[in-house]
Scaffold this active site. Structure first.
Site, PDB file in Angstrom:
ATOM      1  N   PRO A 319       0.708  -1.549   0.046  1.00 54.18           N
ATOM      2  CG  PRO A 319       0.132  -0.737   2.296  1.00 54.18           C
ATOM      3  CD  PRO A 319       0.891  -1.584   1.445  1.00 54.18           C
ATOM      4  CB  THR A 320       4.181   2.114   0.983  1.00 47.67           C
ATOM      5  OG1 THR A 320       5.219   1.314   0.032  1.00 47.67           O
ATOM      6  CG2 THR A 320       4.241   1.384   2.280  1.00 47.67           C
ATOM      7  CB  CYS A 321       3.458   6.711  -1.561  1.00 45.63           C
ATOM      8  SG  CYS A 321       1.870   7.016  -0.938  1.00 45.63           S
ATOM      9  CG  ASP A 322       9.332   3.096  -2.119  1.00 49.43           C
ATOM     10  OD1 ASP A 322       9.940   2.466  -3.206  1.00 49.43           O
ATOM     11  OD2 ASP A 322      10.002   3.597  -1.331  1.00 49.43           O
ATOM     12  CB  SER A 323       8.092   2.708  -7.585  1.00 51.78           C
ATOM     13  OG  SER A 323       9.433   2.909  -7.548  1.00 51.78           O
TER      14      SER A 323
END
Length: 377
Positions: A319-323
């Site tokens: 879910p994180t904002c990291d590709s």
């Protein structure tokens, strides 16, 4: 899915994500390792899963413990484990952790550098030393030899240094790499150690143990050898090579806990991007599933209750904002998966919950500086 349903039948948690550990499997694994290496000592590598109940269970099953920090020793002490059932196998140790471990009563320490020997002589006088030998990691999914280990020749020299500094040579140790699927990897490592073992005997410094380390695999997407198969290859050579002169030590982490865990997650989003179907779930590589990271790329098994539908390839992401938060880059799952559907990810018993405080070491404190700043914010 039948086994997952059985495992979840007694779980009362509804909100995901959560990790389920099978106590029966943990006990079975402990007994299998002890039976596979009769007369040896089995040390659980605490970094693989540091949950207090897991540690207590293994202690009850006669498993001893390999620690990498004072923090892990504290966890074991809280579970009632005495110092004599611990070895400090991290070859590079934080100095204050050596002092704290020694005061607590830990006496066996690993090393793979001259500076580490000097640290141990100063902070753990008279300690028993095991030399970490570099061995080939062929057959492993994640090799470790680049960072750890010394040659047998260097170990012989450093044992001489250790003796001059009042330390006691005790054993040899190695690691064949994480998730090793070649049973002969351990045999090749023991072959590499044999001349050093004999040289130390001839020099009047016979050793007491050989620790064949970890690397015992869990099944991801391919079959792997069972501990019994690996043990059979080791024991076929052990008597002829080392006889009754050395105690056999084993140091599994993943092999004891990996297949006992299932991470239960829920789909929170779905999208089509650049021709690929993406599923987003409520936990990811930064919150327990680090081995899905591209640099590791362990191929987790991922299942859904929707068993009878057409399957298509998905990229499953956290879910994180990291590709980089991708758990698996291609896995076939039911085409209708959508918001609210559950996914079950395994084997997830190793290197999941322990990442909250990996190796028992906390994150550094934060200090803001400036005229109005306060320490410890």
């Amino acid at each position: 899915m039948d086994e997952i349903h059985r495992l979840l039948s007694g779980v009362r948690i509804e909100e995901t994500p959560f990790l389920v550990l099978d106590e029966n499997r943990l006990r079975e694994n402990a007994r299998r390792f002890r039976a596979a290496f009769p007369g040896g000592r089995v040390f659980f590598s605490v970094k693989a899963n540091n949950h207090p109940q897991v540690l207590q269970l293994f202690a009850e099953e006669g498993i001893d413990f390999d620690v990498a920090s004072w923090g892990e020793i504290e966890l074991l002490a809280a579970a009632g484990v005495p110092a004599e059932r611990m070895i400090f196998s991290a070859p590079t140790k934080i100095p204050r952790h050596i002092e704290q471990a020694y005061r607590f009563g830990v006496r066996v320490f690993a090393f793979d550098s001259e500076l580490e020997v000097e640290k141990l002589a100063r902070l753990a006088p008279g300690a028993l030393l095991t030399a970490r030998i570099a061995v080939d990691n062929e057959g492993s999914f994640w090799p470790l030899e680049r960072k750890f280990g010394i040659s047998p020749e260097e170990a012989l020299r450093l044992f001489e240094v250790a003796i001059r500094l009042g330390l006691k040579p005790h054993g040899l140790t190695f690691h064949v790499g994480s998730q090793n699927s070649d049973p002969l990897a351990w045999v090749r490592a023991l072959e590499r150690l044999r001349p050093l073992w004999k040289a130390l005997q001839q020099n009047g410094s016979p050793l007491s143990c050989i620790n064949i380390g970890g690397g015992f695999p869990s099944q991801f997407d391919q079959p792997v050898p069972a501990v019994e198969e690996i043990a059979r290859e080791v024991l076929l050579r052990w008597q002829g090579w080392f006889g009754g002169q050395a105690e056999l030590w084993v140091e599994p982490g993943r092999g004891l806990v990996g297949d006992a865990g299932v991470m239960v997650t829920t789909v929170i989003n779905r999208a089509r991007r650049n021709g690929h179907e993406w599923l987003y779930v409520d936990t990811g590589v930064f919150h327990g599933l680090i081995e899905g990271l591209e640099m590791f790329h362990f191929p987790y098994n991922i299942l859904s209750k929707k068993q009878d539908e057409q399957r298509i390839p998905f990229i499953v992401s956290g879910p994180t904002c990291d590709s980089a938060d991708v758990i698996r880059s291609e896995v076939y799952l039911p085409a209708s998966l959508t918001l609210g559907d559950r996914l079950y990810i395994f084997p997830a018993g190793a290197y999941t919950n322990s990442l909250e405080r990996y190796n028992g070491i906390p994150f550094p404190p934060v200090m803001l500086t400036g005229i109005k700043a306060k320490v410890g914010v």
